[in-house]
Write an enzyme that holds these catalytic residues in place. Structure first.
Site, short mmCIF file in Angstrom:
data_model
loop_
_atom_site.label_atom_id
_atom_site.label_comp_id
_atom_site.label_asym_id
_atom_site.label_seq_id
_atom_site.Cartn_x
_atom_site.Cartn_y
_atom_site.Cartn_z
N HIS A 247 8.31 -3.95 -2.58
CA HIS A 247 7.30 -3.58 -3.56
C HIS A 247 5.91 -3.98 -3.06
CE1 HIS A 247 5.73 -3.10 -7.78
NE2 HIS A 247 4.84 -3.96 -7.31
N GLU A 248 5.76 -5.25 -2.69
CA GLU A 248 4.44 -5.73 -2.26
C GLU A 248 4.01 -5.03 -0.98
OE1 GLU A 248 2.65 -7.18 -4.28
OE2 GLU A 248 4.24 -7.75 -5.67
N HIS B 283 2.27 -1.80 -1.70
CA HIS B 283 0.83 -2.00 -1.95
C HIS B 283 0.10 -2.16 -0.61
CE1 HIS B 283 0.81 -2.30 -6.26
NE2 HIS B 283 1.59 -3.36 -6.31
N HIS C 287 -0.48 1.08 1.17
CA HIS C 287 -1.55 1.84 0.50
C HIS C 287 -2.90 1.36 1.04
CE1 HIS C 287 -2.78 3.65 -3.69
NE2 HIS C 287 -3.09 4.42 -2.69
#
Length: 687
Positions: A475-476, A479, A482
């Site tokens: 998940h991290e 980010h 991105h």
């Protein structure tokens, strides 16, 4: 005036990466004071120039971006160290700068001359020749001037500045009190029999906690790697109750450290000031103000979205909870479930129903293997590769630094900080270290901080992660991608900058899907001793158990989201009692698990009181609709389909905030988002 004007200060020098090995707390205040003073002078010069000559991107926007970036490069490592290596000296230095930075930010946002200069640039013929990214950045800047109160009368401008400065202080106080309350409690146990039910890995963690403090036996703390196994596995019900009570009363008026670190006054003042701020700027509520930079069209749409999800999830969540009660009664002889029983009984039911537990899976997820697997997934998706740089300055021995290469050229870098430790705030997060932007010397490459709080390795064995921790890492890293794979060169819309807050979780939630696919897990999982892949039998059980209590999980997220949004939409100057009453009301509507009267969840809800999610916690669910739908494109084409991976990278990850999130999503998916894939992925039956 700087206290050490002559002293060598690493925060004032130009570095590719932060000089972590040289930064000391005494450098912080002088560096920030110097940079703020320099910036003020430089900005007045830019404005004076703009008054005599029509501003251009090169004469106004680019130099302002460079000034902002220089300040950010000094503050970013300080802020990161405050979250990961908190010490009294650093905390004091950080605290001393918050007000100065807030005051500067307000001064900048309300600078009428600078505002006029940007208006002149926006209205000049040259605006049409700028790139789409530059144009969007200027429009965002003008919007932000208005949101900073540039049009307000002088007295109201001053009040706006006072409010913002105070809100910064309050957020920091909230965060510090939560960290202090978490670290203030522990329970030492000498007799190992008291830990009956706890797996060996958890016992080793508790033993290491005790050894670190030079004491015999085992130490339970409220850090997640210690708290969670007790709540999930400890057979001693009174031990679970004691640990649960300490955890849910952190930073409150009740519990073992009652009133010592109470965040209630901080919440009261924060909410009153947020409402006053919104009204100053002409908004009815803080929720309305918050939505100006988000995808959602207004409070009615957000509340409607959450209530629609609740209508689909809550009935199923009630069924799941009834099953849990039946199982507790029939298999564990428990006549009623208390809040501290739910995690324990759920784990027993999961093990009974699916014959699977976290402990069976852990040996297949040694941290080095998982990190290596994560890199392989990204390499296959986006045709990049990873290289560790052991010479990069780091702030703790556990931290590693990596470079991302494409066609053998570096395009980004990141720090990986995986393990829980004293002085590090809980949770997992990604933050910016450097942002991708065009400079006078070429393109500055993006650098990210990736921070988790996993159980640390004990002895010479690698840390063994739970499957849940694996998905957190993915998940991290979503980010991080991105931020790092952006192709934008204007800082304001580069990476996650300028992205609507309720779309920012799309790339992170998207990455979690690889942890549930055979092809993904074959890259991620490998037994700690033999290296063998996850056996088919365990994989089947993992997938079968994937949506175990998923409706209960969704109901919990809806509870947090509705509480946050209604808090900022309905209550203007609430007391601590009013906040509790609203939370109870929301729980009556959507919660299915029992609650303790002493539970003070709100006192540790750092996301909304210290973390940027105020009136925006719904973003997790909103973005999950987008991520589930984006993932369904990969399900259709193959999860490592090169063409779909290329499109996701070019249409979503590379674009940053250059276009509206809805436009980018439709460019990738070819249509508006649908809620159906989310419900299907979560096993929520169609209502």
């Amino acid at each position: 005036m700087s206290r050490h004007p002559q002293a060598h200060n690493p925060l004032l020098e130009t570095h590719t990466l932060p000089p972590f090995d040289a930064i000391e707390p005494e450098h912080v205040v002088p560096a920030i004071e110097t940079l703020l003073a320099d910036n003020r002078v430089a900005i007045e010069e830019l404005v004076a120039h703009a008054e005599h000559q029509t501003p251009t991107w090169e004469s106004l926007a680019a130099p302002l971006e460079a000034l902002n970036d220089r300040l950010s490069q000094a503050w970013s490592p300080v802020s990161h160290l405050n979250g990961t290596m908190n010490s009294p000296a650093l905390r004091e230095a950080y605290q001393a700068c918050i007000g100065k930075l807030s005051e500067y930010s307000t001064w900048l946002g309300q600078h009428a001359g600078l505002f006029r200069a940007f208006q002149a640039l926006r209205q000049s013929p040259a605006f049409g020749d700028l790139s789409e990214a530059q144009q969007r950045s200027i429009d965002n800047t003008l919007r932000d001037f208005r949101l900073a109160g540039v049009d307000l009368p002088e007295a109201q401008k001053r009040r706006y500045g006072e409010i913002q400065a105070r809100l910064s202080e309050l957020a920091n106080t909230y965060s510090n009190q939560l960290l202090d309350a978490t670290q203030a409690w522990h329970k030492d146990i000498v007799d190992e029999d008291a830990l009956a039910g706890l797996p060996q890995s958890a016992r080793e963690t508790l033993k290491a906690n005790a050894e670190a403090k030079g004491i015999e036996g085992y130490r339970i703390t409220l850090d997640f790697p210690s708290f969670f196994p007790v709540m999930t596995h400890a057979q001693d019900r009174s031990l679970r109750e004691e640990v649960y009570t300490a955890f849910v009363t952190r930073a409150s008026d009740v519990g073992p450290n009652a009133s010592e670190f109470d965040n209630a006054p901080v919440m009261e003042e924060t909410l009153a000031l947020r409402h006053e701020l919104a009204e100053l700027l002409g908004f009815a509520t803080y929720a309305d103000y918050s939505l100006t930079t988000k995808m959602a069209n207004g409070p009615t749409q957000v509340i409607g979205f959450l209530e629609d999800l609740a209508a689909r999830a809550v009935p199923q969540a009630r069924e799941e909870y009834a099953e849990l009660e039946t199982f507790a009664r029939e298999s564990l002889s428990m006549t009623e479930l208390a809040p501290w029983d739910v995690g324990y009984v759920s784990e027993k039911l999961r093990e009974t129903r699916y014959a699977i537990s976290d402990e069976q899976l852990r040996p297949y997820f040694p941290a080095p293997q998982v990190v290596d697997g994560l890199f392989k997934v990204v390499e296959r998706l986006y045709n990049v590769r990873f290289e560790e740089d052991e010479k990069a300055p780091r702030y703790h021995q556990d931290v590693r630094y990596f470079t991302i290469l494409e066609n053998d050229e570096p395009i980004a870098g990141f720090y990986l900080d995986l393990y829980a430790r004293e002085g590090k705030r809980g949770g997992a997060w990604m933050d910016e270290c450097r942002v991708r932007r065009q400079t006078d010397h070429g393109v500055q490459l993006p650098v990210a901080y990736l921070t988790c709080n996993f159980t640390r390795p004990v002895g010479d064995k690698p840390a063994l992660l739970t499957h849940d921790e694996v998905t957190t890492l993915f998940h991290e890293f979503g980010h991080g991608l991105h931020h790092m794979l952006t192709r934008q060169t204007v800082a304001d819309i580069s990476g996650i900058n300028g992205v609507a807050w309720d779309a920012v979780e799309l790339p992170s939630q998207f990455m979690e899907n690889f942890c549930w696919e055979r092809e993904g897990l074959d890259l991620i999982a490998g037994h700690v001793d033999s290296g063998e892949p996850l056996p088919e039998e365990l994989f089947d059980k993992l997938i079968a158990a994937k949506n175990f209590q998923s409706a209960m999980g969704m109901a919990r997220q809806i509870e947090f989201s509705l509480f946050d949004f209604r808090l900022h939409h309905e209550l203007k100057t609430p007391s601590a009692a009013d906040i509790q009453t609203l939370l109870d009301e929301v729980r009556d509507q959507v919660a299915v698990v029992p609650r303790a009267s002493f539970n003070r969840f709100q006192n540790s809800f750092g996301h909304i009181f210290a973390g940027g999610y105020a009136a925006g916690y719904y973003s997790y669910k909103w973005a999950e609709v987008l991520s589930a739908d984006a993932w369904s494109a990969f399900e259709e084409a193959g999860i490592f389909d090169p063409e779909t991976g290329r499109r996701f990278r070019t249409e979503i990850l590379e674009q940053g905030g250059s276009k509206d999130a809805a436009v980018l999503f439709e460019a990738f998916r070819g249509r508006e988002p649908s809620i159906e894939p989310l419900l299907r992925h979560c096993g929520i039956r169609a209502a």
